[in-house]
Design an enzyme around this catalytic site. Structure first.
Site, PDB file in Angstrom:
ATOM      1  N   GLU A 310       1.072  -1.159  -0.083  1.00 17.99           N
ATOM      2  CA  GLU A 310       0.046   0.234  -0.121  1.00 17.99           C
ATOM      3  C   GLU A 310       0.829   1.306  -0.015  1.00 17.99           C
ATOM      4  OE1 GLU A 310      -2.022   3.441   1.507  1.00 17.99           O
ATOM      5  OE2 GLU A 310      -0.192   2.435   2.525  1.00 17.99           O
ATOM      6  N   ASP A 338      -6.879   1.381   8.293  1.00 20.08           N
ATOM      7  CA  ASP A 338      -5.624   1.744   7.851  1.00 20.08           C
ATOM      8  C   ASP A 338      -5.688   3.197   8.399  1.00 20.08           C
ATOM      9  OD1 ASP A 338      -3.236   2.184   7.019  1.00 20.08           O
ATOM     10  OD2 ASP A 338      -3.718   2.646   4.935  1.00 20.08           O
ATOM     11  N   HIS A 408       4.612   6.791   9.610  1.00 18.33           N
ATOM     12  CA  HIS A 408       5.706   6.663   8.921  1.00 18.33           C
ATOM     13  C   HIS A 408       7.271   7.244   9.537  1.00 18.33           C
ATOM     14  CE1 HIS A 408       3.231   7.155   5.025  1.00 18.33           C
ATOM     15  NE2 HIS A 408       2.689   6.190   5.909  1.00 18.33           N
TER      16      HIS A 408
HETATM   17 ZN   LIG Z   1      -1.231   2.672   6.038  1.00 20.70          ZN
END
Ligand SMILES: [Zn+2]
Length: 452
Positions: A310, A338, A408
């Site tokens: 993804e 998500d 992230h």
């Molecule tokens: Zn994600």
């Protein structure tokens, strides 16, 4: 529409998830025994193997791997950067390469810096002002958005297209303020794109921590002539084969109607991808187990799909949808998690009014669990390609206030996930799947007219 037995069944689902859930234990393994799972990496393959084995253990009707080719980008040696006021007088900067970026020249890149306030502001600069310099995109995420994903969407372009746009003005490299709502020392990576730029014209792109973005900005205010050095050795390699991991409970009445739940198995490499999207993976896995444990025999076939890639290509989501189309599989419902493993607030629905109104009639069932957000909107990137005019796509909406502290970055780790919050999310998703399976999905308005 709400019956006593639905109340009881939801209670059973939540009780089981909170007292006998597996999601946290699976996440522990995925995060602490495997770790970050960048597409094409050894860890991504270990995660495929592990989740397939675990799905096999819970006694589904079918478990299989769906091959998919994925990009393989590697970070290489840790990045290094500093700002230099006068030769020899330097301050280190925390940076990381953006996913998909090229390396700097072998010896690194040192240049003057031009600060711009996001993509729009770049238009105010001439080639003369930018050429040979590092463009520093310093637009912060807007802290007044309550839905922090809106702040992300609002600001994300500078990360994705910043290098591409700066190249047009002759920039030597770009530094992007991390997409993080708080001030801290962690750079946040994420995908970027050069679009169709020839390889030899691509410039290195890195994210800088919010604290160091503030520092760099204030130093530039004092002296426009300061320079920044950065070095990164990341590389795009050839695509490699990987897999979506799929498990199924075959439907008892309508086995050819598919309802899927999923998250993405790949993650960025700086943390261990616990929130993004280890949480969504283990919650989705546990939905099938919780249905079984609660004695629910779904009428439709329920699949868990753990999508690969993804983060930097969406190859798994696209592959799953194209295979479904090729086989003529009727996907009536898809649910994605998500958005982190935080306390569930509700769902966002991409569906017809008839289906949405049905959801609203279930609101009282969710009230005891403090789940009350039911709105029309987007669903999730991996299930988006399954969209048609009659199915229901939806995304779990957890509380998002802390998500971008971790997203992230090296701070996306197991300890940042709360066991109960994770389990409440799994139960909330299971409850929605149960209700849609029981009451069915309304056909598209045009199909209803045909019947009449
Ligand atoms: Zn994600």
């Amino acid at each position: 529409m709400v019956s006593q037995s639905d109340t009881e069944i939801l209670k059973k689902i939540y009780d089981k998830s909170l007292s006998n859930g597996k999601s946290y234990e699976w996440l522990d393994y995925l995060s602490n025994q495997i770790g970050g799972r960048l597409s094409g990496s050894l860890n991504a393959e270990l995660a495929v193997k592990y989740t397939k084995e675990e799905l096999e253990k819970i006694g589904l009707d079918k478990v299989w791997l769906q091959p998919v080719m994925v990009p393989k980008w590697v970070r290489g040696a840790p990045e290094f950067a500093y700002l230099e006021t006068i030769p020899g007088n330097t301050t280190p900067l925390n940076i990381c390469a953006l996913g998909g970026s090229v390396a700097t020249p072998y010896g690194g890149l040192k240049a003057n810096v031009v600060e711009v306030n996001g993509m729009e502001d770049l238009k105010n600069f001439t080639r003369e002002q930018i050429e040979g310099k590092i463009v520093f995109f310093n637009r912060p995420m807007n802290e007044t958005f309550i839905h922090t994903f809106e702040a992300y969407g609002d600001c994300g372009k500078q990360r994705y297209y910043g290098a591409f746009e700066a190249t047009k003005l002759g920039a030597a490299g770009v530094l992007i303020r991390s997409l993080n709502l708080r001030l801290d020392d962690y750079p946040h990576t994420g995908a970027m794109s050069y679009r169709d730029l020839p390889t030899d014209q691509r410039i290195p792109a890195a994210a800088i921590s919010t604290n160091h973005a503030e520092l760099l900005s204030s130093m530039l205010n004092l002296d426009k002539n300061i320079r920044v050095f950065f070095k990164q050795s990341c590389k795009q390699l050839k695509d490699v084969q990987s897999y979506n991991v799929i498990g199924e409970i075959t439907g008892s009445e309508f086995p050819k109607e598919y309802m899927i739940v999923g998250g993405h198995l790949d993650s960025w490499d700086l943390g261990d991808g616990s929130h993004d999207d280890g949480a969504g993976v283990v919650q989705s896995m546990d939905i099938l187990r919780l249905l079984k444990e609660s004695g629910i025999k779904p009428k439709r076939s329920i699949r868990v799909v753990l999508f690969m890639n993804e983060e930097n290509g969406l190859k798994g989501g696209k592959k799953y949808a194209s295979e479904a189309k090729r086989k003529g599989e009727n996907h009536v419902f898809a649910l994605e998690s998500d958005a982190g493993g935080f306390t569930p607030r509700g769902f966002s629905f991409d569906c017809s009014d008839a289906n949405f109104n049905q959801v609203l009639s279930w609101k009282p069932l969710f009230k005891p669990y403090l789940v009350h957000y039911f709105e029309k909107g987007g669903s999730g990137p991996d299930i988006g390609p399954l969209k048609n005019d009659s199915n229901v796509l939806c995304g779990l909406i957890p509380d998002s206030q802390r998500y971008f502290d971790h997203h992230h970055a090296a701070t996306d780790t197991f300890d940042a996930v709360n066991k109960r919050e994770l389990e409440l999310g799994a139960a909330t998703m299971t409850a929605l799947v149960y209700l849609f399976d029981k009451y069915g999905i309304n056909p598209a308005p045009e199909k209803m007219q045909l019947k009449n």
